[in-house]
Design a protein around this motif. Structure first.
Motif, PDB file in Angstrom:
ATOM      1  N   ALA A 116       4.251   4.410   1.258  1.00  0.00           N
ATOM      2  CA  ALA A 116       2.951   4.876   0.789  1.00  0.00           C
ATOM      3  C   ALA A 116       2.946   5.011  -0.732  1.00  0.00           C
ATOM      4  O   ALA A 116       3.997   5.142  -1.375  1.00  0.00           O
ATOM      5  CB  ALA A 116       2.607   6.212   1.439  1.00  0.00           C
ATOM      6  N   ALA A 117       1.737   5.007  -1.300  1.00  0.00           N
ATOM      7  CA  ALA A 117       1.594   5.117  -2.757  1.00  0.00           C
ATOM      8  C   ALA A 117       2.176   6.429  -3.263  1.00  0.00           C
ATOM      9  O   ALA A 117       2.796   6.480  -4.337  1.00  0.00           O
ATOM     10  CB  ALA A 117       0.117   4.993  -3.139  1.00  0.00           C
ATOM     11  N   ALA A 118       1.971   7.525  -2.507  1.00  0.00           N
ATOM     12  CA  ALA A 118       2.510   8.820  -2.923  1.00  0.00           C
ATOM     13  C   ALA A 118       4.033   8.785  -2.989  1.00  0.00           C
ATOM     14  O   ALA A 118       4.644   9.417  -3.855  1.00  0.00           O
ATOM     15  CB  ALA A 118       2.053   9.915  -1.962  1.00  0.00           C
ATOM     16  N   SER A 119       4.649   8.029  -2.089  1.00  0.00           N
ATOM     17  CA  SER A 119       6.113   7.917  -2.100  1.00  0.00           C
ATOM     18  C   SER A 119       6.595   7.162  -3.329  1.00  0.00           C
ATOM     19  O   SER A 119       7.593   7.550  -3.963  1.00  0.00           O
ATOM     20  CB  SER A 119       6.590   7.216  -0.826  1.00  0.00           C
ATOM     21  N   TRP A 120       5.903   6.076  -3.688  1.00  0.00           N
ATOM     22  CA  TRP A 120       6.263   5.340  -4.907  1.00  0.00           C
ATOM     23  C   TRP A 120       6.109   6.228  -6.128  1.00  0.00           C
ATOM     24  O   TRP A 120       6.964   6.209  -7.035  1.00  0.00           O
ATOM     25  CB  TRP A 120       5.379   4.102  -5.061  1.00  0.00           C
ATOM     26  N   THR A 121       5.040   7.020  -6.182  1.00  0.00           N
ATOM     27  CA  THR A 121       4.820   7.915  -7.324  1.00  0.00           C
ATOM     28  C   THR A 121       5.915   8.958  -7.404  1.00  0.00           C
ATOM     29  O   THR A 121       6.471   9.232  -8.479  1.00  0.00           O
ATOM     30  CB  THR A 121       3.453   8.601  -7.203  1.00  0.00           C
ATOM     31  N   GLY A 122       6.245   9.574  -6.249  1.00  0.00           N
ATOM     32  CA  GLY A 122       7.314  10.565  -6.231  1.00  0.00           C
ATOM     33  C   GLY A 122       8.654   9.974  -6.631  1.00  0.00           C
ATOM     34  O   GLY A 122       9.435  10.603  -7.357  1.00  0.00           O
ATOM     35  N   LEU A 123       8.924   8.749  -6.181  1.00  0.00           N
ATOM     36  CA  LEU A 123      10.172   8.078  -6.546  1.00  0.00           C
ATOM     37  C   LEU A 123      10.235   7.826  -8.040  1.00  0.00           C
ATOM     38  O   LEU A 123      11.262   8.091  -8.694  1.00  0.00           O
ATOM     39  CB  LEU A 123      10.288   6.763  -5.781  1.00  0.00           C
ATOM     40  N   LEU A 124       9.138   7.326  -8.618  1.00  0.00           N
ATOM     41  CA  LEU A 124       9.110   7.034 -10.051  1.00  0.00           C
ATOM     42  C   LEU A 124       9.325   8.301 -10.873  1.00  0.00           C
ATOM     43  O   LEU A 124      10.127   8.312 -11.828  1.00  0.00           O
ATOM     44  CB  LEU A 124       7.776   6.386 -10.420  1.00  0.00           C
ATOM     45  N   LEU A 125       8.643   9.382 -10.519  1.00  0.00           N
ATOM     46  CA  LEU A 125       8.795  10.635 -11.258  1.00  0.00           C
ATOM     47  C   LEU A 125      10.206  11.201 -11.095  1.00  0.00           C
ATOM     48  O   LEU A 125      10.759  11.779 -12.041  1.00  0.00           O
ATOM     49  CB  LEU A 125       7.756  11.646 -10.786  1.00  0.00           C
TER      50      LEU A 125
END
Length: 501
Positions: A138-147
């Motif tokens: 999910a997009a939220a997972s990609w965002t959390g991974l990047l941060l």
């Protein structure tokens, strides 16, 4: 519910990691009241493993989780046993447990650097494993991974020495190999949203891990590794042995929380950043505690900035659950009546029924009072979209972009859970077999679980022609309409409408 559950698991991991990190850092730095000399990591490991192996059966016994182990037979007697996949997973997990403690004890090697290498490596690994298993991220997972990766990068600025010995590099590599093997086996054997499978895997892996670690360490001692020999002999008679055993006890606690985080049915790219944030934050708290208690160097500004990125990652990961809670919260004008549709894979019949129900509720003006959702009793690939032919059949009914909250393109399959049954006021199943499985999973829901069509089963169109999907959609439209008329006339919905007016 899932977001709240994961929040508690992450918090539990954070709390339990603090004493573990403090004990390892204190013993490795020689700042304990028991000794002013640093303790070699190999000497610590045997007592630590014995501490974990002693407390593990206590946890399994008093929690009652030992009942979830599979049953085998020896000489005509039935005994609790473990499967080959959990035996292999326990072996890889033992590599993680041993190397984690070792990574904090190397002389002349920055503990912070080792922590960041470990967490950064697993963060990079998580989407690769998800990709290999064809798991949607999910997009939220990609965002959390990047941060989270940004947090690790910023924290590297606080590292005062980037020196790594060959043994330290080998230990980090062992740690990453352990995670890769464990995640790969877990993906195939347990990470499927089926509660019984997850419980069995959790308990069996849990029972195997400290035993494997102790056997590996004993083999190393017998092979002639001098510090391991000391760890199994003279070290156990020193006052420091108790503190080393406490490392194993605290690791047992955090191992419980970490395992449950990884077993969550969502992708690793979602769970691993949550785990990494909790461990980085607990490491920061442990460092400040040791600064106050023993005068150890305080964390630098870089770690505080990294913490801010970690908080951002946690917020990104929590966003979908927060939005879901907001959308389905009971409003101030009346209670929300929750309806659950159940089929097998949750990509066809139950998902179509959910979309149809949202549209009909919107047309009837009662969408504010009822919440519809769906799940499957045999979901093999959680997160799968609705079947293309099912979307085509809905489009024929004029539901390509239906009114209300339901949208066929936004649907993602999910397995049925006891928690989902518990919050549903009524559960409509596509077949009698589905109803039986719901009742077996959540016996307390028997009185509110029924077949959507009281006249008989709604057959699955999967693997058939497009016309079969059209027939199924029209059948669902009729039965959902009949059930919705029943609900609109029920006391719950009438009460909600009265309060609304």
């Amino acid at each position: 519910m899932a977001g709240l559950h994961m929040g508690w698991l992450t918090f539990g991991y954070f709390i339990s990691y603090i004493p573990y990190a403090m004990l390892v850092k204190a013993l490795a730095s020689g700042v304990t009241p028991l000794s002013s000399q640093p303790v070699d990591g190999f000497e610590l490991l045997p007592a630590s493993a014995l501490g974990q192996i002693a407390v593990m059966p206590v946890f399994l016994l008093f929690s009652g989780r030992w009942r979830h182990m599979r049953v085998g037979g020896i000489g005509g007697r039935r005994i609790r046993a473990v499967g080959p996949e959990t035996l292999a997973a326990g072996f890889f997990a033992s590599l993680i447990v041993g190397s984690t403690t070792m990574n904090y004890t190397f002389s002349g090697v920055s503990i912070l650097l080792m922590l960041l290498l470990m967490r950064g490596g697993v963060l990079v690994m998580s989407p690769l494993i998800d990709k290999a298993r064809a798991r949607r991220v999910a997009a939220a997972s990609w965002t959390g991974l990047l941060l989270s990766l940004m947090a690790v990068s910023v924290a590297l600025a606080d590292v005062h020495s980037y020196h790594l010995t060959p043994l330290a590099m080998a230990s980090v590599l062992t740690y990453l190999v352990g995670y890769f093997g464990r995640f790969e086996i877990m993906s195939r054997a347990a990470k499927n949203g089926l509660l019984a499978t997850e419980r069995c895997f959790f308990v069996e892996e849990h029972a195997v891990t400290p035993v494997c670690l102790t056997v590996l360490l004993a083999a190393g001692a017998l092979a002639g590794q001098p510090q391991l020999r000391v760890g199994f002999t003279s070290f156990l008679g020193t006052p420091l042995a108790g503190a080393a055993a406490a490392i194993g006890v605290t690791y047992e606690v955090l191992f419980v929380f970490a395992s449950l985080i990884y077993l969550d049915r969502r992708e690793y790219t979602w769970g691993v950043p949550a785990w990494a944030f909790a461990s980085l934050m607990s490491g920061l708290v442990a460092s400040y505690a040791l600064t106050w208690l023993a005068g150890v160097r305080a964390p630098g500004v870089g770690q505080l900035v990294a913490l801010a990125f970690g908080v951002g990652a946690a917020a990104a990961l929590s966003w979908p659950s927060a939005v879901s809670w907001w959308r389905t919260r009971p409003n101030s004008t009346g209670a929300v009546f929750r309806v659950l549709f159940v089929c097998g894979g949750n990509t066809c019949r139950s998902s179509m029924a959910e979309i149809i129900a949202w549209a009909q509720a919107a047309e009837a003006g009662v969408a504010y009072a009822i919440r519809f959702t769906s799940a499957g009793v045999a979901v093999t690939h959680p997160g799968s979209p609705m079947a293309p032919r099912a979307r085509t059949a809905l489009a024929e009914l004029g539901l390509h972009r239906p009114p209300g909250r339901g949208n066929p393109r936004h649907h993602r399959s999910r397995p049925l859970t006891p928690g989902l049954c518990g919050v549903s006021h009524i559960i409509y199943c596509m077949t009698r077999a589905h109803r039986d499985k719901v009742i077996a999973l959540a016996p307390e829901a028997k009185g509110r679980t029924m077949c959507l069509d009281p006249r008989g089963d709604i057959p699955s169109p999967e693997g058939q022609s497009l016309e079969a999907y059209h027939r199924c959609a029209r059948h669902l439209q009729q039965t959902v309409h009949a059930r919705l008329c029943e609900l609109i006339g029920s006391d719950v919905v009438e009460a909600s409408r009265g309060k609304r007016g």
